[in-house]
Design a protein around this motif. Sequence first.
Motif, PDB file in Angstrom:
ATOM      1  N   CYS A 206      -6.407   3.903  -3.095  1.00  0.00           N
ATOM      2  CA  CYS A 206      -7.102   3.339  -4.257  1.00  0.00           C
ATOM      3  C   CYS A 206      -6.316   2.215  -4.947  1.00  0.00           C
ATOM      4  CB  CYS A 206      -7.459   4.435  -5.247  1.00  0.00           C
ATOM      5  SG  CYS A 206      -8.676   5.593  -4.612  1.00  0.00           S
TER       6      CYS A 206
ATOM      7  N   GLN B  90     -14.111   1.587   3.381  1.00  0.00           N
ATOM      8  CA  GLN B  90     -14.642   2.331   4.528  1.00  0.00           C
ATOM      9  C   GLN B  90     -13.531   2.987   5.339  1.00  0.00           C
ATOM     10  OE1 GLN B  90     -16.827  -0.960   6.230  1.00  0.00           O
ATOM     11  NE2 GLN B  90     -18.769  -0.223   5.406  1.00  0.00           N
ATOM     12  N   GLN B  91     -12.347   2.403   5.319  1.00  0.00           N
ATOM     13  CA  GLN B  91     -11.215   2.954   6.072  1.00  0.00           C
ATOM     14  C   GLN B  91     -10.327   3.849   5.202  1.00  0.00           C
ATOM     15  OE1 GLN B  91      -9.334  -0.579   7.619  1.00  0.00           O
ATOM     16  NE2 GLN B  91     -10.861  -0.816   9.242  1.00  0.00           N
ATOM     17  N   ASP B  92     -10.824   4.225   4.041  1.00  0.00           N
ATOM     18  CA  ASP B  92     -10.096   5.108   3.133  1.00  0.00           C
ATOM     19  C   ASP B  92      -8.708   4.587   2.769  1.00  0.00           C
ATOM     20  OD1 ASP B  92     -12.102   7.034   2.798  1.00  0.00           O
ATOM     21  OD2 ASP B  92     -11.529   8.039   4.665  1.00  0.00           O
TER      22      ASP B  92
END
Length: 121
Positions: free
Chosen positions: A66, A61-63
């Motif tokens: 990856c 959700q907080q980017d």
Amino acid sequence: MNGSNQLAQESLSASQPVQNAHSHDGKSAHSHVHSQDSLRKIVNRLSRIEGHIRGIKTMVQQDSPCPDVLLQIAAVRGALDKVARIVLDEHLTECIARAAEEGNMEVEIEQLKAALDRFLP
């Protein structure tokens, strides 16, 4: 686990065995004994994993990057594998041993094979 069940469980001694009946593949149920200590350890590990998964959700959700998310997913996989190993060990030492004593080892082995077929990739 609801509050009343948790309170009841907490009131039992950590070394007192708990009688559980469960079914493998819905065909037959057997009862076996697991210690409160063993159950507590498994539930505690699962609770930590649950928290870790919530942390991963927050990362997404907080980017977060990856690679960081993938690293955390790998950690959860490892933790789940460890819990599975504990459950399998418990099954072998409790359920399979009980089946051997009762003379129904073939049924228990077939149920274990079916579970492993679903569990293993």
